[in-house]
Write an enzyme that holds these catalytic residues in place. Sequence first.
Site, PDB file in Angstrom:
ATOM      1  N   ARG A  35       1.511 -10.349   5.025  1.00 14.59           N
ATOM      2  CA  ARG A  35       1.080 -10.140   3.942  1.00 14.59           C
ATOM      3  C   ARG A  35       1.305  -9.822   3.253  1.00 14.59           C
ATOM      4  NH1 ARG A  35      -4.743 -12.692   4.183  1.00 14.59           N
ATOM      5  NH2 ARG A  35      -5.455 -11.207   2.143  1.00 14.59           N
ATOM      6  N   ASN A 118       5.191 -19.889  11.349  1.00 11.80           N
ATOM      7  CA  ASN A 118       4.701 -18.658  11.990  1.00 11.80           C
ATOM      8  C   ASN A 118       2.923 -18.841  12.681  1.00 11.80           C
ATOM      9  OD1 ASN A 118       4.834 -15.833  11.386  1.00 11.80           O
ATOM     10  ND2 ASN A 118       2.956 -16.324  10.523  1.00 11.80           N
ATOM     11  N   THR A 144     -11.036 -20.889  12.673  1.00 12.33           N
ATOM     12  CA  THR A 144     -11.824 -21.144  11.648  1.00 12.33           C
ATOM     13  C   THR A 144     -12.508 -22.611  11.343  1.00 12.33           C
ATOM     14  OG1 THR A 144     -11.541 -21.957   9.496  1.00 12.33           O
ATOM     15  CG2 THR A 144      -9.520 -21.809  10.601  1.00 12.33           C
ATOM     16  N   SER A 179      -6.735 -28.836   5.071  1.00 11.57           N
ATOM     17  CA  SER A 179      -5.332 -27.869   4.259  1.00 11.57           C
ATOM     18  C   SER A 179      -3.913 -28.280   5.311  1.00 11.57           C
ATOM     19  CB  SER A 179      -5.280 -26.815   3.818  1.00 11.57           C
ATOM     20  OG  SER A 179      -5.296 -26.083   4.937  1.00 11.57           O
ATOM     21  N   TYR A 181      -2.422 -25.056   6.291  1.00  8.51           N
ATOM     22  CA  TYR A 181      -3.387 -23.936   7.272  1.00  8.51           C
ATOM     23  C   TYR A 181      -3.864 -24.424   7.573  1.00  8.51           C
ATOM     24  CZ  TYR A 181      -6.551 -20.847   8.415  1.00  8.51           C
ATOM     25  OH  TYR A 181      -7.099 -19.808   9.037  1.00  8.51           O
ATOM     26  N   HIS A 182      -5.229 -25.231   7.832  1.00  4.26           N
ATOM     27  CA  HIS A 182      -5.901 -25.358   8.602  1.00  4.26           C
ATOM     28  C   HIS A 182      -5.668 -26.388   9.753  1.00  4.26           C
ATOM     29  CE1 HIS A 182      -9.228 -23.982   5.208  1.00  4.26           C
ATOM     30  NE2 HIS A 182      -9.199 -24.218   6.227  1.00  4.26           N
ATOM     31  N   GLN A 208     -14.169 -19.026  13.101  1.00  7.06           N
ATOM     32  CA  GLN A 208     -14.764 -17.952  11.980  1.00  7.06           C
ATOM     33  C   GLN A 208     -14.644 -18.729  10.414  1.00  7.06           C
ATOM     34  OE1 GLN A 208     -14.134 -13.340  10.875  1.00  7.06           O
ATOM     35  NE2 GLN A 208     -12.734 -13.873  10.668  1.00  7.06           N
ATOM     36  N   LEU A 239     -16.106 -15.077  -2.635  1.00  3.88           N
ATOM     37  CA  LEU A 239     -17.424 -14.227  -2.415  1.00  3.88           C
ATOM     38  C   LEU A 239     -16.667 -13.117  -2.909  1.00  3.88           C
ATOM     39  CD1 LEU A 239     -20.096 -13.346  -3.315  1.00  3.88           C
ATOM     40  CD2 LEU A 239     -20.231 -12.362  -1.060  1.00  3.88           C
ATOM     41  N   ASN A 240     -15.140 -12.892  -2.514  1.00  5.67           N
ATOM     42  CA  ASN A 240     -14.541 -11.424  -3.238  1.00  5.67           C
ATOM     43  C   ASN A 240     -13.851 -11.635  -4.574  1.00  5.67           C
ATOM     44  OD1 ASN A 240     -15.542 -10.342   0.122  1.00  5.67           O
ATOM     45  ND2 ASN A 240     -12.941  -9.856   0.316  1.00  5.67           N
ATOM     46  N   THR A 253     -14.742 -18.570 -11.022  1.00  9.54           N
ATOM     47  CA  THR A 253     -14.299 -20.376 -10.919  1.00  9.54           C
ATOM     48  C   THR A 253     -14.926 -21.182  -9.691  1.00  9.54           C
ATOM     49  OG1 THR A 253     -12.453 -19.277  -9.774  1.00  9.54           O
ATOM     50  CG2 THR A 253     -11.864 -19.469 -11.900  1.00  9.54           C
ATOM     51  N   VAL A 254     -15.918 -22.338 -10.401  1.00  8.90           N
ATOM     52  CA  VAL A 254     -15.936 -23.064  -9.341  1.00  8.90           C
ATOM     53  C   VAL A 254     -15.008 -24.303  -9.132  1.00  8.90           C
ATOM     54  CG1 VAL A 254     -17.687 -24.171  -8.969  1.00  8.90           C
ATOM     55  CG2 VAL A 254     -18.623 -21.937  -9.435  1.00  8.90           C
TER      56      VAL A 254
HETATM   57  N1  LIG Z   1     -10.411 -13.452   6.144  1.00  9.49           N
HETATM   58  C1  LIG Z   1     -11.049 -14.366   6.320  1.00  9.49           C
HETATM   59  O1  LIG Z   1     -12.093 -14.868   5.859  1.00  9.49           O
HETATM   60  C2  LIG Z   1     -10.729 -15.294   7.320  1.00  9.49           C
HETATM   61  C3  LIG Z   1     -12.136 -16.607   7.751  1.00  9.49           C
HETATM   62  C4  LIG Z   1     -11.626 -17.234   8.861  1.00  9.49           C
HETATM   63  C5  LIG Z   1      -9.977 -17.148   9.196  1.00  9.49           C
HETATM   64  N2  LIG Z   1      -9.433 -16.293   9.009  1.00  9.49           N
HETATM   65  C6  LIG Z   1      -8.234 -16.211   9.987  1.00  9.49           C
HETATM   66  O2  LIG Z   1      -8.496 -14.240  10.358  1.00  9.49           O
HETATM   67  C7  LIG Z   1      -6.720 -13.726  10.508  1.00  9.49           C
HETATM   68  C8  LIG Z   1      -7.600 -12.143   9.786  1.00  9.49           C
HETATM   69  O3  LIG Z   1      -7.139 -12.893   8.264  1.00  9.49           O
HETATM   70  P1  LIG Z   1      -6.818 -11.703   7.402  1.00  9.49           P
HETATM   71  O4  LIG Z   1      -7.875 -12.492   5.644  1.00  9.49           O
HETATM   72  O5  LIG Z   1      -7.241 -10.404   7.980  1.00  9.49           O
HETATM   73  O6  LIG Z   1      -5.871 -12.383   7.044  1.00  9.49           O
HETATM   74  P2  LIG Z   1      -4.827 -11.635   6.688  1.00  9.49           P
HETATM   75  O7  LIG Z   1      -3.237 -11.975   6.178  1.00  9.49           O
HETATM   76  O8  LIG Z   1      -5.170 -10.394   6.054  1.00  9.49           O
HETATM   77  O9  LIG Z   1      -3.984 -10.362   8.236  1.00  9.49           O
HETATM   78  C9  LIG Z   1      -2.918 -11.473   8.689  1.00  9.49           C
HETATM   79  C10 LIG Z   1      -2.290 -10.068   9.542  1.00  9.49           C
HETATM   80  O10 LIG Z   1      -1.385 -10.758  10.293  1.00  9.49           O
HETATM   81  C11 LIG Z   1      -0.008 -10.330   9.716  1.00  9.49           C
HETATM   82  N3  LIG Z   1       1.041 -11.829  10.470  1.00  9.49           N
HETATM   83  C12 LIG Z   1       1.092 -12.517   9.503  1.00  9.49           C
HETATM   84  N4  LIG Z   1       2.428 -13.554  10.475  1.00  9.49           N
HETATM   85  C13 LIG Z   1       2.829 -12.315  11.682  1.00  9.49           C
HETATM   86  C14 LIG Z   1       3.310 -12.282  12.601  1.00  9.49           C
HETATM   87  N5  LIG Z   1       4.528 -13.010  12.981  1.00  9.49           N
HETATM   88  N6  LIG Z   1       4.090 -10.624  13.553  1.00  9.49           N
HETATM   89  C15 LIG Z   1       3.175  -9.977  13.112  1.00  9.49           C
HETATM   90  N7  LIG Z   1       2.401 -10.166  12.018  1.00  9.49           N
HETATM   91  C16 LIG Z   1       1.893 -10.875  11.318  1.00  9.49           C
HETATM   92  C17 LIG Z   1       0.123 -10.491   8.484  1.00  9.49           C
HETATM   93  O11 LIG Z   1       1.008  -9.335   7.991  1.00  9.49           O
HETATM   94  C18 LIG Z   1      -1.635 -10.092   7.928  1.00  9.49           C
HETATM   95  O12 LIG Z   1      -0.975  -8.305   7.404  1.00  9.49           O
HETATM   96  C19 LIG Z   1      -6.419 -15.105  10.158  1.00  9.49           C
HETATM   97  O13 LIG Z   1      -5.700 -15.845  11.628  1.00  9.49           O
HETATM   98  C20 LIG Z   1      -7.129 -16.097   9.084  1.00  9.49           C
HETATM   99  O14 LIG Z   1      -6.514 -16.980   9.668  1.00  9.49           O
HETATM  100  C21 LIG Z   1      -9.557 -15.424   8.133  1.00  9.49           C
END
Ligand SMILES: NC(=O)c1ccc[n+]([C@@H]2O[C@H](COP(=O)([O-])OP(=O)(O)OC[C@H]3O[C@@H](n4cnc5c(N)ncnc54)[C@H](O)[C@@H]3O)[C@@H](O)[C@H]2O)c1
Length: 382
Positions: A35, A118, A144, A179, A181-182, A208, A239-240, A253-254
């Site tokens: 990240r 990944n 998600t 998407s 990702y989803h 989530q 929101l962030n 940006t809506v």
């Molecule tokens: N933030 C949200 O609003 C939200 C909503 C729904 C689902 N999610 C899910 O929650 C999880 C965490 O989200 P987040 O917002 O904290 O994202 P984030 O990117 O801040 O955290 C994910 C972390 O995983 C690490 N990572 C990714 N691939 C890796 C790998 N192969 N090996 C080791 N580390 C790895 C990244 O470096 C990062 O620090 C994700 O799976 C995301 O899909 C998040």
Amino acid sequence: MKVLILGADGYLGWPTCLYFSQRDHEVIGVDNYFRRNAAIELDCESLIPAANLHQRSKIWEEITGRKIKVHIGDVTNYEFLLSIFREYNPDAVIHYAEQPSAPYSMINRDKAAFTLQNNLISTLNIVYAVKEANPECHIIKIGTMGEYGTPNIDIEEGWLEIEHKGRKDKFLFPRQTGSLYHTTKIQDTDMLWFYVRTWGITVTDLMQGPVYGLSTDECDLDPRLMPFFHYDEIFGTVLNRFVVQAVAGYPLTVYGKGNQTRGFLNLKDTMQCVYLSATQPAERGQLRIFNQLTELFSVNQLANKVKQIGDKLGYNVKVEQIENPRVEKEEHYYNIAYSGLLDLGLKPHYLTDEILESFFAIADNYKNCINRNAFLKGIKWK
Ligand SMILES: NC(=O)c1ccc[n+]([C@@H]2O[C@H](COP(=O)([O-])OP(=O)(O)OC[C@H]3O[C@@H](n4cnc5c(N)ncnc54)[C@H](O)[C@@H]3O)[C@@H](O)[C@H]2O)c1
């Protein structure tokens, strides 16, 4: 409990490490800094600078006397992951270690291929490591709400009973998302369900909604313990992003008509949900699914709330409907079941004016670091 947190450096992973550690559990955190590196590559770094995972865990130890063990490595590297499982034999593994951004997965073929590789290989490796090292380890996977998409029927909590030509069966709720990702999250769920049926592993899959906020009791102990604060088009949740846009004097940006509705939750409630899931585990050999959200908002409702509070605080907030870069329904039915986590004991923190005001105050502290180029990166679905 011994808890292995994969993706420990992330927005959700870091506060989760602190939350479990504060409650006397042994925490092992793993991350490969994907990240951080992606944010540097795409010029959209966190508003609040965060020390690396080793340094953050030292700060935590200085403040509380509690230790978080840190390993930097890639979960898609099976030998590495298995060695962690063998060394610690965790009771639960919390899987956040994925590429978490829909826009990122839509940038180009390489980013799409990375997201697929990944997210799916990390999940596959966890399943194999659990089977090889300790089949009783409870996998808590962060899915998600986006997996369900926006169907024109009520969304149930993971499963749907179907009667067809006089016969009945229960299936995963139909998923149809927006998407790549989803799509990988859907594939993760399908994969976990396959291995639950085949090997009898134990999984909680948390569907989530978008998370907002930065405050938890533990992160609030010291500014150096704050999680990442992404507000950009790629990694910032809506929101962030709106709060930082308001503070920067940039129009909110809506996307499109803004009637897209989703289920949101406060970062504090993500902590509770994951903790409740870990301390009241799924039954052995079960795939347990919870819908993880606390309240529904449309994008317009969020923008109006941010405008109302921002104007009250003197920011003169503008809201702009821009061409929607995504392919998604801008008007749709949305009715979701989400009682499972409430039944386990979740006490929601709703989006009050006070919460939004305190969020503005944090963003305002870092006002001079806002990168206005990060708000719109021009990533289009088509
Ligand atoms: N933030 C949200 O609003 C939200 C909503 C729904 C689902 N999610 C899910 O929650 C999880 C965490 O989200 P987040 O917002 O904290 O994202 P984030 O990117 O801040 O955290 C994910 C972390 O995983 C690490 N990572 C990714 N691939 C890796 C790998 N192969 N090996 C080791 N580390 C790895 C990244 O470096 C990062 O620090 C994700 O799976 C995301 O899909 C998040």
